[in-house]
Design an enzyme around this catalytic site. Structure first.
Site, PDB file in Angstrom:
ATOM      1  N   ASP A   1       0.851  -1.189   0.000  1.00  0.00           N
ATOM      2  CA  ASP A   1       0.000   0.000   0.000  1.00  0.00           C
ATOM      3  C   ASP A   1       0.887   1.239   0.000  1.00  0.00           C
ATOM      4  O   ASP A   1       2.076   1.155   0.320  1.00  0.00           O
ATOM      5  CB  ASP A   1      -0.914   0.024   1.235  1.00  0.00           C
ATOM      6  CG  ASP A   1      -1.806   1.251   1.264  1.00  0.00           C
ATOM      7  OD1 ASP A   1      -2.362   1.618   0.209  1.00  0.00           O
ATOM      8  OD2 ASP A   1      -1.952   1.881   2.336  1.00  0.00           O
TER       9      ASP A   1
ATOM     10  N   HIS B   1      -8.385   3.853   3.504  1.00  0.00           N
ATOM     11  CA  HIS B   1      -8.614   4.522   4.783  1.00  0.00           C
ATOM     12  C   HIS B   1     -10.078   4.510   5.210  1.00  0.00           C
ATOM     13  O   HIS B   1     -10.384   4.703   6.378  1.00  0.00           O
ATOM     14  CB  HIS B   1      -8.148   5.973   4.699  1.00  0.00           C
ATOM     15  CG  HIS B   1      -6.664   6.126   4.699  1.00  0.00           C
ATOM     16  ND1 HIS B   1      -5.860   5.513   3.781  1.00  0.00           N
ATOM     17  CD2 HIS B   1      -5.840   6.823   5.527  1.00  0.00           C
ATOM     18  CE1 HIS B   1      -4.594   5.836   4.033  1.00  0.00           C
ATOM     19  NE2 HIS B   1      -4.562   6.624   5.078  1.00  0.00           N
TER      20      HIS B   1
HETATM   21  N1  DGL Z   1      -3.968   3.880  -0.268  1.00  0.00           N
HETATM   22  C1  DGL Z   1      -4.669   4.908  -0.983  1.00  0.00           C
HETATM   23  C2  DGL Z   1      -5.926   4.310  -1.615  1.00  0.00           C
HETATM   24  O1  DGL Z   1      -6.408   3.269  -1.225  1.00  0.00           O
HETATM   25  C3  DGL Z   1      -5.049   6.077  -0.090  1.00  0.00           C
HETATM   26  C4  DGL Z   1      -3.855   6.864   0.401  1.00  0.00           C
HETATM   27  C5  DGL Z   1      -3.105   7.560  -0.719  1.00  0.00           C
HETATM   28  O2  DGL Z   1      -3.664   8.455  -1.379  1.00  0.00           O
HETATM   29  O3  DGL Z   1      -1.940   7.197  -0.907  1.00  0.00           O
HETATM   30  O4  DGL Z   1      -6.469   4.898  -2.521  1.00  0.00           O
END
Ligand code: DGL
Length: 271
Positions: A10, A190
């Site tokens: 992630d 999130h």
């Molecule tokens: N991990 C990102 C998503 O699921 C959210 C955080 C980011 O913008 O890096 O879209």
């Protein structure tokens, strides 16, 4: 059957909501989680940059011995899944297809609202994947939600105000097209942390839509693709890597994982 090593990637801590859903699904598996916290957020960046960062991270996990890679980040899946698949020789599961399937199953009137980052919305990856299933998806960018959740503001008046504004806008924009969502898909790592507040705000706005979480759907898809464990009593283990402050990763990440993170390694991907 040897126990699999599963890489989970992630842009930061958010993908720990996917790891949390994965942990109970395959006893004995070893998970290697990488959060590219030095380069977070991905959600406001361009396709070329997101693909470059995601491919570097995916390569790292493949060289650490992962035999399956889970892209827990919605933005990286939406913008870079083909590039990631082309760069490494192991199976890759992203969050978009499982999330779209879960929304399809929950949307009684074949209409869903997808909440995601700006980059994910601009890619229309959810709209296209949902359309292939016969599900009409309206995508709404909610860029303020990632920093709010990282601040730990879950049951907080500001979170409720921001959600009310985004959801009212989305429902009004949909109503103008004669659309009413029967499912709301949380298309960002999130958002599962504020799922309850999303559901309550929808009720307040007189929507009866069901809230769907792509983390749980992704974990089920990964588990289904693995050979069942022959030694179900073997403990499940995980190791975490972060590209920025390991102290901050352990502290913030424990909210996403809902358990302490004892060991975080610092990794330099040049970000
Ligand atoms: N991990 C990102 C998503 O699921 C959210 C955080 C980011 O913008 O890096 O879209």
């Amino acid at each position: 059957v040897p126990h699999p090593t599963i890489g989970v990637f992630d842009s930061g801590f958010g993908g720990l909501t996917v790891l949390r859903a994965l942990l109970p699904k395959h006893p004995g598996a070893h998970y290697i989680y990488l959060g590219d916290t030095a380069r977070l957020p991905y959600g406001a960046k361009s396709q070329a940059t997101i693909a470059r960062y995601a491919v570097e991270s995916a390569r790292f996990l493949a060289t650490q011995g992962a035999d399956h890679l889970v892209i827990a980040c919605n933005t990286a899946t939406a913008l870079a899944l083909p590039e990631i698949r082309a760069a490494i020789p192991i199976p890759v599961t992203g969050v978009i297809a499982p999330g779209a399937n879960a929304a399809h199953a929950a949307a009684t009137n074949a209409t869903a609202l997808v909440l995601a980052t700006s980059a994910t919305v601009q890619s229309h990856a959810y709209r296209e994947t949902c359309a292939a299933l016969g599900l009409r998806a309206y995508e709404k960018a909610c860029p303020l939600l990632v920093p709010i959740v990282e601040e730990g503001w879950i049951d907080h008046p500001v979170t409720r105000d921001v959600l009310r504004i985004y959801l009212r806008e989305a429902l009004d924009e949909m109503a103008a097209e004669n659309l009413t969502p029967s499912a709301v898909l949380l298309g960002c790592t999130h958002y599962p942390l504020i799922a309850e507040v999303v559901a309550e705000t929808l009720r307040e706005l007189h929507s009866t839509a069901t809230v769907v979480d792509s983390a749980e759907a992704t974990a089920r898809a990964v588990a289904a693709s693995l050979t069942p464990s022959s030694q179900p009593d073997t403990p499940t283990t995980f190791t975490c890597y972060a590209t920025d402050s390991i102290e901050k990763f352990a502290r913030l990440g424990s909210h996403f994982l809902r358990q302490p993170i004892p060991e975080v390694h610092l990794l330099d991907l040049g970000g």
